[in-house]
Design an enzyme around this catalytic site. Structure first.
Site, PDB file in Angstrom:
ATOM      1  CB  VAL A 294     -16.992  22.466 -50.233  1.00  0.00           C
ATOM      2  CG1 VAL A 294     -15.623  22.250 -50.882  1.00  0.00           C
ATOM      3  CG2 VAL A 294     -17.756  23.561 -50.980  1.00  0.00           C
TER       4      VAL A 294
ATOM      5  CB  THR B 255     -17.689  34.142 -49.548  1.00  0.00           C
ATOM      6  OG1 THR B 255     -18.986  34.600 -49.927  1.00  0.00           O
ATOM      7  CG2 THR B 255     -17.128  35.134 -48.536  1.00  0.00           C
TER       8      THR B 255
ATOM      9  CE1 TYR C 186     -19.645  33.060 -44.580  1.00  0.00           C
ATOM     10  CE2 TYR C 186     -20.322  34.388 -46.460  1.00  0.00           C
ATOM     11  CZ  TYR C 186     -19.767  33.238 -45.952  1.00  0.00           C
ATOM     12  OH  TYR C 186     -19.315  32.268 -46.804  1.00  0.00           O
TER      13      TYR C 186
END
Length: 292
Positions: free
Chosen positions: A16, A104, A128
């Site tokens: 990104v 996310t 995560y």
């Protein structure tokens, strides 16, 4: 964009960040701090850099994204994904400037039958996702102007990602097994960057929507197997070899970190509040390959 905006971009070489530099760089005064110039595990270093640069906007695409590795190094994952975003939010609030941060689909457990909306209960399955959720919460706790953009299945024509891995394996192997029971939207980093530019332009033009958490993925849905099929079709169209693809369940491909079966995110809130629309995932894939 009217007048030069000083933008601090955290992370230099990620998917990104690279696309943001291409699309945003020509429009603003861009200061990029990568891992060689900023250690995100050191909060004091983050504060010093932000205070020295005094940006008009902070963008943070940097993250510990190795999902399976995070299971073995939770302290590092939380330092980068949770503590650092909170520090950036504090410094942004001190300067009274916005923070754009990326999160996310892994903040959800994937048990919902339909696409997730921003207000759905979170329940990350691994370190995560837990660390990224903690980062969201740290930013929200500060209370400054912020956009938290949750995305999914990010890929680009550079870096390490599913697209490049599949392109290589499909040409190397006669047969390839790919998980077919995880659903989501492959999302091109270039499309994320372009949407970010649009959000910044609307904010600077006084057309901002509400600050807060938004979902930002390509539209439509597929499985990892479906994504691999689409990649294979483009290889064949280019006259390149392509392996025979075989769909398998997640249970046949165990990993250290459990993945959500449903990674679909409803992005209608972003379109309603900010007027930012997402192209279909297959169209974005073709656009990515055309740029490569």
């Amino acid at each position: 964009m009217s007048g030069p905006l000083n933008v601090l971009l955290i992370g230099a070489n990620g998917q990104v960040s690279t696309e943001l530099q291409r699309r945003l760089g020509p429009k603003v005064n861009l200061q990029v701090l990568g891992s060689s110039t900023l250690d995100l595990t050191q909060p004091h270093a983050i504060r010093e850099q932000v205070q020295a640069l005094r940006p008009g906007l902070i963008i943070n695409p940097a993250a510990h994204t190795a999902v399976d590795k995070a299971e073995a190094e939770p302290d590092l994952a939380f330092a980068i994904n949770a503590i650092a975003p909170g520090v950036l939010a504090e410094e942004a609030a001190r300067l009274q400037v916005p923070l754009i941060h990326y999160s996310t689909d892994y903040v959800f457990d994937g048990s919902k039958a339909t696409p997730y909306v921003e207000t759905d209960p979170t329940g990350p399955l691994g370190v995560y996702g837990q660390s990224k959720l903690a980062g969201e919460q740290a930013i929200e706790a500060v209370g400054g102007e912020h956009l938290i953009l949750r995305t999914s299945w990010v890929y680009a024509a550079h870096g390490r990602n599913f697209l490049l891995t599949m392109q290589r394996l499909l040409q190397e192997k006669p047969e390839l097994k790919v998980v077919a029971d995880q659903l989501g939207a492959p999302t091109w980093a270039g499309a994320i960057a372009e949407s970010t530019v649009q959000l910044i332009e609307r904010w600077r033009a006084g057309q901002a929507g509400d600050w807060g958490v938004y979902h930002l993925t390509s539209s439509g849905e597929t499985s990892w197997f479906g994504f691999a099929q689409a990649i294979g079709e483009q290889l064949l169209a280019a006259g390149k070899p392509c392996a025979n693809l075989i769909p398998i369940p997640s249970s046949d491909y165990p990993t250290p970190a459990k993945r959500p079966l449903n990674s679909r995110l409803d992005c209608s809130k972003l379109e309603q509040q900010w007027g930012v629309h997402q192209a279909a995932w297959h169209s974005a894939l073709l656009a990515c390959l055309a740029e490569a």
